[in-house]
Design a protein around this motif. Sequence first.
Motif: not given
Length: 125
Positions: A1-17, A102-110
């Motif tokens: 059985m395949a392992t489910r992969r995780s992905l973090v998408y970091v966007a510096n945007a107002r959402l929704p826009t 961006g640095y802060y968000a990358a730290s949170v993503a890590r």
Amino acid sequence: MATRRSLVYVANARLPTEKAHGYQICKMCEAFALNGAEVVLLHPYRHQSNPGLVGLTVFDYYGVKPIFQVKTLKNWDVVVLNRFISDRIFTPIFFAHAFIWGYYAASVARWHKADLYFTRDNTIA
């Protein structure tokens, strides 16, 4: 059985826009999730300048399936300053803020320890 992969998408945007990049970001997250990834979308808090979008989720506004997580990160919204100061002063403030956020968000993503990190923003990358 395949392992489910995780992905973090970091966007510096107002959402929704109402702009096209917001739709593209959310459709990408939906597509990653539909292809088996556990997806977390990180984006900054931004003042919602469009009264018609207040209180709407990205799932409601863009019509994407709620199959990924959306997390709004703390942010000092410098975009609102643009109404009060000239572009000559605002532009360097905006880019400095984008770099710091961006640095802060990358730290949170890590912290998520994902298999893959994704962004469409050069400053974050």
